[in-house]
Design an enzyme around this catalytic site. Structure first.
Site, PDB file in Angstrom:
ATOM      1  N   HIS A 140       0.851  -1.197   0.000  1.00 58.46           N
ATOM      2  CA  HIS A 140       0.000   0.000   0.000  1.00 58.46           C
ATOM      3  C   HIS A 140       0.882   1.240   0.000  1.00 58.46           C
ATOM      4  CE1 HIS A 140       0.797  -0.440   4.314  1.00 58.46           C
ATOM      5  NE2 HIS A 140       0.263   0.739   4.563  1.00 58.46           N
TER       6      HIS A 140
ATOM      7  N   HIS B 293       1.496   3.932   1.861  1.00 56.65           N
ATOM      8  CA  HIS B 293       2.078   4.709   2.967  1.00 56.65           C
ATOM      9  C   HIS B 293       3.602   4.774   2.861  1.00 56.65           C
ATOM     10  CE1 HIS B 293      -1.667   4.291   5.752  1.00 56.65           C
ATOM     11  NE2 HIS B 293      -1.745   5.343   4.951  1.00 56.65           N
TER      12      HIS B 293
ATOM     13  N   ASP C  65       6.057   4.655   4.911  1.00 57.80           N
ATOM     14  CA  ASP C  65       6.919   3.677   5.591  1.00 57.80           C
ATOM     15  C   ASP C  65       6.943   2.325   4.861  1.00 57.80           C
ATOM     16  OD1 ASP C  65       4.170   3.516   6.674  1.00 57.80           O
ATOM     17  OD2 ASP C  65       4.965   1.996   8.025  1.00 57.80           O
ATOM     18  N   HIS C  66       6.216   2.214   3.741  1.00 62.55           N
ATOM     19  CA  HIS C  66       6.214   1.000   2.916  1.00 62.55           C
ATOM     20  C   HIS C  66       6.792   1.218   1.522  1.00 62.55           C
ATOM     21  CE1 HIS C  66       3.633  -1.171   5.872  1.00 62.55           C
ATOM     22  NE2 HIS C  66       3.454   0.083   6.234  1.00 62.55           N
TER      23      HIS C  66
ATOM     24  N   HIS D 174      -7.432  -0.370   5.839  1.00 63.63           N
ATOM     25  CA  HIS D 174      -6.352   0.502   6.330  1.00 63.63           C
ATOM     26  C   HIS D 174      -6.135   1.628   5.313  1.00 63.63           C
ATOM     27  CE1 HIS D 174      -2.550   1.604   8.219  1.00 63.63           C
ATOM     28  NE2 HIS D 174      -1.927   1.440   7.066  1.00 63.63           N
TER      29      HIS D 174
ATOM     30  N   ASP E 116      -0.098  -3.728   6.490  1.00 62.47           N
ATOM     31  CA  ASP E 116      -0.712  -3.162   7.698  1.00 62.47           C
ATOM     32  C   ASP E 116      -2.182  -3.558   7.814  1.00 62.47           C
ATOM     33  OD1 ASP E 116       1.713  -1.919   8.098  1.00 62.47           O
ATOM     34  OD2 ASP E 116       0.982   0.119   7.767  1.00 62.47           O
TER      35      ASP E 116
ATOM     36  N   HIS F 269       4.820  -4.592  10.805  1.00 61.55           N
ATOM     37  CA  HIS F 269       5.233  -3.856  12.015  1.00 61.55           C
ATOM     38  C   HIS F 269       5.358  -4.800  13.204  1.00 61.55           C
ATOM     39  CE1 HIS F 269       4.751   0.368  10.651  1.00 61.55           C
ATOM     40  NE2 HIS F 269       3.811  -0.131   9.856  1.00 61.55           N
TER      41      HIS F 269
HETATM   42 FE    FE Z   1       2.946   0.904   8.091  1.00 61.47          FE
HETATM   43 ZN    ZN Z   2       0.194   1.780   6.539  1.00 65.69          ZN
END
Ligand code: FE
Ligand code: ZN
Length: 256
Positions: free
Chosen positions: A54, A56, A58-59, A110, A130, A168
């Site tokens: 996805h 975001h 941090d990905h 999410h 996530d 995570h």
């Molecule tokens: Fe994340």
């Molecule tokens: Zn995320």
């Protein structure tokens, strides 16, 4: 036998490194490039592909740098907002890459673009970003509780032995909430002890399995009477309102 290494990133992300067994590897959700480059060097591997769950940061944050460095193909959701995806994937798509053979499952909730990568054989593996966490689930940022509930139900229906690789290390916090939501669950109490022992040795609690999540994850168990009764709203929700119960559980966790 697949060899899968966690690459810790930021404060609590795992970027998953999938060894193809031929000197090359895949990486799932590279939020940061530097730790991926270091892990590839450590294991003497080159990068043959990038899988995204996805949008975001941090990905996807390391995607551009890694693609420039290794000129490898990038797979991910059909979301034009993600720079650098070469192959957009949708529900039911098959992805044969390296030593792996994934089936794509769309799991909105999410985010709206969230997808998961499932391999059935030779080893059942799930990379779910996530969406499903060890002992919990992602926050609902873009979708609806109904979407997230349905997405989790689809993942829960995968084979029990499926190894669940989430993105995570949230497990201890998730299990502390799970204990409040499902207080009489002895399997959950044992899981929390096991997770505490792992974290005390700085060992990842991930992957888990679908069987363990079914036994202990409140977000897969919200239809059970014990969980409904433990909600702050208690029995004001009717037993057949599975989405309402799930939404109340997710909202409680948001405040926990
Ligand atoms: Fe994340
Ligand atoms: Zn995320």
């Amino acid at each position: 036998m697949a060899t899968i290494h966690p690459i810790p990133a930021f404060s609590d992300n795992y970027i998953w490194l999938l060894d193809n067994g031929d000197g090359s590897a895949l990486v799932v959700d590279p939020g940061d490039a530097a730790p991926v480059v270091a892990a590839l060097a450590e294991h003497n591997l080159t990068l043959a592909g990038i899988l995204i769950t996805h949008h975001h940061f941090d990905h996807v944050g390391g995607l551009g740098t890694l693609k420039d460095e290794y000129a490898c193909p990038v797979y991910g959701p059909a979301n034009g907002a993600i720079q650098g995806i070469d192959h957009s994937l949708g529900d039911g798509d098959e992805l044969r890459i390296g030593a792996y053979n994934f089936q794509v499952i769309t799991v909105p909730g999410h985010t709206l673009d969230h997808i998961a990568y499932f391999q059935r054989e030779p080893e059942a593996l799930l990379f779910c970003g996530d969406t499903l966490f060890a002992g919990g689930c992602g926050r609902i940022f873009e979708g609806t509780p109904e979407m997230m509930h349905q997405s989790l139900q689809r993942l829960a229906a995968l084979p029990e032995e499926t190894a669940v690789y989430c993105a995570h290390e949230y497990t201890l916090a998730n299990l502390a909430f799970a204990r409040a939501a499902d207080p009489a669950n002895s399997a959950l109490q044992q899981r929390e002890l096991d997770a505490q022992a792992l974290r005390a040795r700085d060992t990842p609690t991930v992957p888990s399995t679908i069987a363990l999540e079914q036994a202990t994850n409140p977000f897969l168990r919200s239809a059970l009477p014990a969980l409904r009764e433990a909600l702050p709203q208690g029995n004001s929700l009717t037993a057949d309102d599975s989405v309402g119960i799930f939404a109340a559980l997710r909202a409680w966790k948001d405040e926990f």
